[in-house]
Write a protein that holds these residues in place. Sequence first.
Motif, PDB file in Angstrom:
ATOM      1  N   ARG A   1      34.601 -61.210 -20.438  1.00 46.72           N
ATOM      2  CA  ARG A   1      35.831 -60.585 -19.956  1.00 46.72           C
ATOM      3  C   ARG A   1      36.963 -61.576 -19.726  1.00 46.72           C
ATOM      4  O   ARG A   1      38.076 -61.402 -20.240  1.00 46.72           O
ATOM      5  CB  ARG A   1      35.556 -59.792 -18.670  1.00 46.72           C
ATOM      6  CG  ARG A   1      36.785 -59.044 -18.150  1.00 46.72           C
ATOM      7  CD  ARG A   1      36.416 -58.160 -16.983  1.00 46.72           C
ATOM      8  NE  ARG A   1      35.470 -57.119 -17.397  1.00 46.72           N
ATOM      9  CZ  ARG A   1      34.962 -56.211 -16.558  1.00 46.72           C
ATOM     10  NH1 ARG A   1      35.301 -56.235 -15.279  1.00 46.72           N
ATOM     11  NH2 ARG A   1      34.120 -55.296 -16.999  1.00 46.72           N
ATOM     12  N   ALA A   2      36.699 -62.636 -18.948  1.00 49.25           N
ATOM     13  CA  ALA A   2      37.768 -63.596 -18.644  1.00 49.25           C
ATOM     14  C   ALA A   2      38.216 -64.339 -19.901  1.00 49.25           C
ATOM     15  O   ALA A   2      39.414 -64.594 -20.094  1.00 49.25           O
ATOM     16  CB  ALA A   2      37.292 -64.581 -17.579  1.00 49.25           C
ATOM     17  N   LEU A   3      37.259 -64.684 -20.773  1.00 47.24           N
ATOM     18  CA  LEU A   3      37.600 -65.371 -22.016  1.00 47.24           C
ATOM     19  C   LEU A   3      38.437 -64.458 -22.913  1.00 47.24           C
ATOM     20  O   LEU A   3      39.434 -64.899 -23.510  1.00 47.24           O
ATOM     21  CB  LEU A   3      36.323 -65.807 -22.736  1.00 47.24           C
ATOM     22  CG  LEU A   3      36.497 -66.442 -24.115  1.00 47.24           C
ATOM     23  CD1 LEU A   3      37.413 -67.659 -24.049  1.00 47.24           C
ATOM     24  CD2 LEU A   3      35.145 -66.824 -24.708  1.00 47.24           C
ATOM     25  N   GLU A   4      38.057 -63.210 -23.000  1.00 49.87           N
ATOM     26  CA  GLU A   4      38.810 -62.257 -23.824  1.00 49.87           C
ATOM     27  C   GLU A   4      40.236 -62.091 -23.302  1.00 49.87           C
ATOM     28  O   GLU A   4      41.195 -62.043 -24.083  1.00 49.87           O
ATOM     29  CB  GLU A   4      38.080 -60.917 -23.832  1.00 49.87           C
ATOM     30  CG  GLU A   4      38.615 -59.905 -24.812  1.00 49.87           C
ATOM     31  CD  GLU A   4      37.752 -58.657 -24.833  1.00 49.87           C
ATOM     32  OE1 GLU A   4      37.125 -58.374 -25.866  1.00 49.87           O
ATOM     33  OE2 GLU A   4      37.690 -57.957 -23.785  1.00 49.87           O
ATOM     34  N   HIS A   5      40.371 -62.032 -21.988  1.00 49.55           N
ATOM     35  CA  HIS A   5      41.699 -61.910 -21.380  1.00 49.55           C
ATOM     36  C   HIS A   5      42.564 -63.115 -21.735  1.00 49.55           C
ATOM     37  O   HIS A   5      43.750 -62.973 -22.073  1.00 49.55           O
ATOM     38  CB  HIS A   5      41.569 -61.771 -19.866  1.00 49.55           C
ATOM     39  CG  HIS A   5      42.888 -61.736 -19.143  1.00 49.55           C
ATOM     40  ND1 HIS A   5      43.708 -60.632 -19.135  1.00 49.55           N
ATOM     41  CD2 HIS A   5      43.535 -62.688 -18.412  1.00 49.55           C
ATOM     42  CE1 HIS A   5      44.798 -60.886 -18.436  1.00 49.55           C
ATOM     43  NE2 HIS A   5      44.724 -62.130 -17.984  1.00 49.55           N
ATOM     44  N   ARG A   6      41.972 -64.317 -21.684  1.00 48.42           N
ATOM     45  CA  ARG A   6      42.733 -65.520 -22.002  1.00 48.42           C
ATOM     46  C   ARG A   6      43.146 -65.536 -23.468  1.00 48.42           C
ATOM     47  O   ARG A   6      44.269 -65.936 -23.812  1.00 48.42           O
ATOM     48  CB  ARG A   6      41.896 -66.769 -21.683  1.00 48.42           C
ATOM     49  CG  ARG A   6      42.686 -68.072 -21.784  1.00 48.42           C
ATOM     50  CD  ARG A   6      43.809 -68.078 -20.787  1.00 48.42           C
ATOM     51  NE  ARG A   6      44.524 -69.346 -20.766  1.00 48.42           N
ATOM     52  CZ  ARG A   6      45.840 -69.457 -20.643  1.00 48.42           C
ATOM     53  NH1 ARG A   6      46.597 -68.363 -20.564  1.00 48.42           N
ATOM     54  NH2 ARG A   6      46.404 -70.631 -20.603  1.00 48.42           N
TER      55      ARG A   6
END
Length: 303
Positions: free
Chosen positions: A257-262
Amino acid sequence: MPGQLEQLTRELENFQDIARYLLPQPGEVPRLDGIDVWGGSQALAGSVGGDHIIYVDFKQRFNLDARLSRAIAEGRTEVVDNLRRLRRTSGIALIDVAGHRMTDALLAAMLHQAFLLGALYELDMSGQITKRLFENLNSRFYQSSGAHKFMTLIYGEISEDARFRFLSAAHPFPLIFSKHHDRFMDVAPHQRVSFPPLGMLPSFDAIDRHAAEASTLGFKNHYEMNEWWLMGAGDILLLHTDGLSEHSRRDAPYVPRALEHRLREVKHQSAREIYTAIMDDVREFNAPSDDISLVVIKLKEQP
């Protein structure tokens, strides 16, 4: 005692210098038409650790023209075809040896040299790197290190037609971020074939397997290749070690999730800028607890 300590310190510094010399240099990063590549490693302790990246831009690292001339003169048409394909192809190997000490970096350095030496023979014999190289590496490291040290490997080749073929030995699978869909794409199970860590199990039909100590866990099946495609301009392929895939803050994982957001925020940037943005974000998310390696492969967007 002070003299012995000083000598040991010098030996450790010497080994660190050797290990740093094997780290990929900026000039070794693959250069392909329409494809942007950048990557790097962050060691948990010191300047070297158990992670290692090897770039194999065939047209930079090897004299393909000389090999082509020889293969043509010898009438080896299949080798000629394979060598010509390598002009538009680059390989990337990502290695992860369990642990963060300099001795773990030594094992990665051993694999580095064995891989590149094997690649030379592969090009001379077949005009390309085949699964045979990895069967031989598996047998060699099984006999030398057995199951005492956990070592994963992914080797992939990206070509200018946006095809990515790869072999995985218990390594985290790559991630594909679609610019069009603005998210990570799911990959079918039959395109996610993996094998035990390198050197953990002997290869079943290795010609010298009688000379190796038998494994109570049996034998490893033949390696198989996975084949993926980057379909659209701006698509991003991420190769990484488990230092990234297992990175977390308390009970919250960074991936996906956090990687995709970045990635949504930086997807229009270059591979080098995307790499830097992700690594900065990883450290801001939480202090790493493992070596982290990441290679960003981006299908360039149309101007």
